[in-house]
Design a protein around this motif. Structure first.
Motif, PDB file in Angstrom:
ATOM      1  N   GLU A 182       0.643  -1.235  -0.022  1.00  0.00           N
ATOM      2  CA  GLU A 182       0.170  -0.042   0.073  1.00  0.00           C
ATOM      3  C   GLU A 182       0.615   1.100   0.011  1.00  0.00           C
ATOM      4  OE1 GLU A 182      -3.030  -0.189   2.940  1.00  0.00           O
ATOM      5  OE2 GLU A 182      -4.120  -2.126   2.209  1.00  0.00           O
ATOM      6  N   ASN A 183       1.973   1.067  -0.507  1.00  0.00           N
ATOM      7  CA  ASN A 183       2.822   2.205  -0.749  1.00  0.00           C
ATOM      8  C   ASN A 183       2.720   2.728  -2.171  1.00  0.00           C
ATOM      9  OD1 ASN A 183       4.820   4.220  -0.871  1.00  0.00           O
ATOM     10  ND2 ASN A 183       6.445   2.973  -0.239  1.00  0.00           N
ATOM     11  N   GLY A 214      -0.300  -0.957 -12.291  1.00  0.00           N
ATOM     12  CA  GLY A 214      -0.147   0.231 -12.522  1.00  0.00           C
ATOM     13  C   GLY A 214      -1.416   1.058 -12.362  1.00  0.00           C
ATOM     14  N   LEU A 215      -2.222   0.671 -13.040  1.00  0.00           N
ATOM     15  CA  LEU A 215      -3.576   1.149 -13.317  1.00  0.00           C
ATOM     16  C   LEU A 215      -4.474   1.372 -11.946  1.00  0.00           C
ATOM     17  CD1 LEU A 215      -4.793   0.141 -17.041  1.00  0.00           C
ATOM     18  CD2 LEU A 215      -4.050   2.456 -16.208  1.00  0.00           C
ATOM     19  N   GLU A 216      -4.320   0.202 -11.403  1.00  0.00           N
ATOM     20  CA  GLU A 216      -4.999  -0.097 -10.169  1.00  0.00           C
ATOM     21  C   GLU A 216      -4.309   1.186  -9.010  1.00  0.00           C
ATOM     22  OE1 GLU A 216      -7.187  -0.701  -6.704  1.00  0.00           O
ATOM     23  OE2 GLU A 216      -7.608  -1.210  -8.980  1.00  0.00           O
ATOM     24  N   VAL A 217      -2.904   1.206  -9.137  1.00  0.00           N
ATOM     25  CA  VAL A 217      -2.157   2.290  -8.282  1.00  0.00           C
ATOM     26  C   VAL A 217      -2.885   3.386  -8.430  1.00  0.00           C
ATOM     27  CG1 VAL A 217       0.016   3.344  -7.691  1.00  0.00           C
ATOM     28  CG2 VAL A 217      -0.055   0.803  -7.760  1.00  0.00           C
ATOM     29  N   LYS A 218      -2.924   3.851  -9.568  1.00  0.00           N
ATOM     30  CA  LYS A 218      -3.210   5.203  -9.980  1.00  0.00           C
ATOM     31  C   LYS A 218      -4.782   5.351  -9.674  1.00  0.00           C
ATOM     32  CE  LYS A 218      -0.033   6.243 -13.694  1.00  0.00           C
ATOM     33  NZ  LYS A 218       0.560   7.555 -12.983  1.00  0.00           N
ATOM     34  N   ASN A 219      -5.619   4.535  -9.794  1.00  0.00           N
ATOM     35  CA  ASN A 219      -6.874   4.400  -9.210  1.00  0.00           C
ATOM     36  C   ASN A 219      -6.953   4.701  -7.679  1.00  0.00           C
ATOM     37  OD1 ASN A 219      -9.692   4.004  -9.714  1.00  0.00           O
ATOM     38  ND2 ASN A 219      -9.654   2.281  -8.323  1.00  0.00           N
ATOM     39  N   GLN A 220      -5.996   3.995  -7.066  1.00  0.00           N
ATOM     40  CA  GLN A 220      -6.127   4.260  -5.516  1.00  0.00           C
ATOM     41  C   GLN A 220      -5.581   5.634  -5.236  1.00  0.00           C
ATOM     42  OE1 GLN A 220      -7.010   2.283  -2.989  1.00  0.00           O
ATOM     43  NE2 GLN A 220      -7.512   0.469  -4.175  1.00  0.00           N
ATOM     44  N   LEU A 221      -4.811   6.448  -6.297  1.00  0.00           N
ATOM     45  CA  LEU A 221      -4.334   7.725  -6.051  1.00  0.00           C
ATOM     46  C   LEU A 221      -5.463   8.595  -6.418  1.00  0.00           C
ATOM     47  CD1 LEU A 221      -0.437   7.248  -6.519  1.00  0.00           C
ATOM     48  CD2 LEU A 221      -1.628   7.378  -4.280  1.00  0.00           C
TER      49      LEU A 221
END
Length: 299
Positions: free
Chosen positions: A46-47, A73-80
């Motif tokens: 979760e970093n 990577g797309l999921e990371v951008k979704n989280q942000l």
């Protein structure tokens, strides 16, 4: 193992992740592979800020990216909350890639994904049957698969209550063999991506009939070549068959000893250990030391 782990060990599928004309920083295939898995590891911790930087570095370093890296990577951008970034990236993909990624819940709301959000299959009834078998395979292993239950509108009363697993594994093996006899080995076009992954897991868990399990390795190999399964599926089944028969594994997926108290992880005997990571990279599997750390962390 949790389903998310199986999902993350996915196969390399070439994907255009940026169509701009900026000069790409040249990284070797090995460097790209390791960077991608560091990005996945950061995401799992979760970093997301670090993972986002690593994903952007990947995008600036290569014109082609593994599907597993792209989706994470797309999921990371979704989280942000970086919705504009997601939109730009997915709009750069061709129809084949959109068909592959738009079924993910967090992407299905984007306009460009409207025509690709639901995977079309030739045999819906067989797909649902295989999905139920897959859910039962995981239910007896403590993974309730709520996402698939919701996605395919499965009646939770139909999920097995057998906690031992042997009955489910046997019934799945028998029924899967009948399906293969009737239809040939299923394809993604016939039953869809999720059902194909379930088929792999049911074969992987067919240790009670090792001869039949081994007979399916050639089918898994062909499914990988056809793009219907992940390369990691073949690696895991190959190693399991070898270890079950007392031989050396090739990809280092099977363990001889896992001791969480003493923080010890030992993989089963493996051929040519000096070049193990090279073979793992070819099959889309994470570096061996990261794999050991992941297993310890998730016990």
């Amino acid at each position: 193992m949790k389903r998310t782990f199986f999902i993350l060990i996915g196969v390399a599928i070439s994907i255009c992740t940026s169509c701009d004309q900026t000069e790409k920083k040249q990284l070797s295939d090995e460097e790209i592979w390791k960077l991608g898995w560091r990005m996945i590891a950061s995401s799992m911790d979760e970093n997301y800020l670090a993972a986002d930087l690593q994903f952007d570095s990947l995008r600036s370093s290569t014109e082609h990216m593994d599907r597993s890296f792209l989706l994470q990577g797309l999921e990371v951008k979704n989280q942000l909350g970086k919705i504009d970034d997601i939109k730009t990236i997915i709009e750069a993909q061709d129809d084949k890639i959109l068909q592959d990624i738009c079924s993910e819940d967090f992407l299905s709301s984007f306009e460009i994904c409207a025509n690709f959000a639901e995977e079309k299959v030739d045999n819906k009834a067989l797909q649902i049957e295989l999905i139920k078998m897959y859910i039962n395979d995981q239910a007896v292993r403590g993974n309730l698969m709520d996402n698939l239950i919701d996605k395919y509108q499965i009646d939770s009363n139909e999920i097995t209550k057998d906690t031992g697993g042997k009955v489910v594994d046997e019934s799945n093996r028998i029924r899967l063999n009948e399906i293969i006899t009737s239809y040939g080995f299923p394809t993604r076009k016939l039953v869809g991506k999720d059902a194909m992954y379930g088929i792999f897991l049911m074969i992987q868990h067919s240790d009670a009939d090792k001869e039949w399990q081994q007979s399916q390795l050639v089918n898994i190999e062909q499914a990988v070549k056809d793009g219907d399964m992940m390369g990691s599926n073949y690696a895991y089944l190959y190693d399991r068959i070898k270890v079950n028969s007392g031989q050396k594994q090739r990809y280092g997926t099977q363990f001889a000893n896992v001791d969480p108290i003493n923080r010890v992880v030992e993989i089963a005997e493996t051929e040519d250990p000096e070049n193990l990571d090279e073979r793992r990279m070819a099959m889309g599997i994470m570096p061996i030391e990261m794999y050991k750390a992941f297993v310890l962390k998730n016990l």
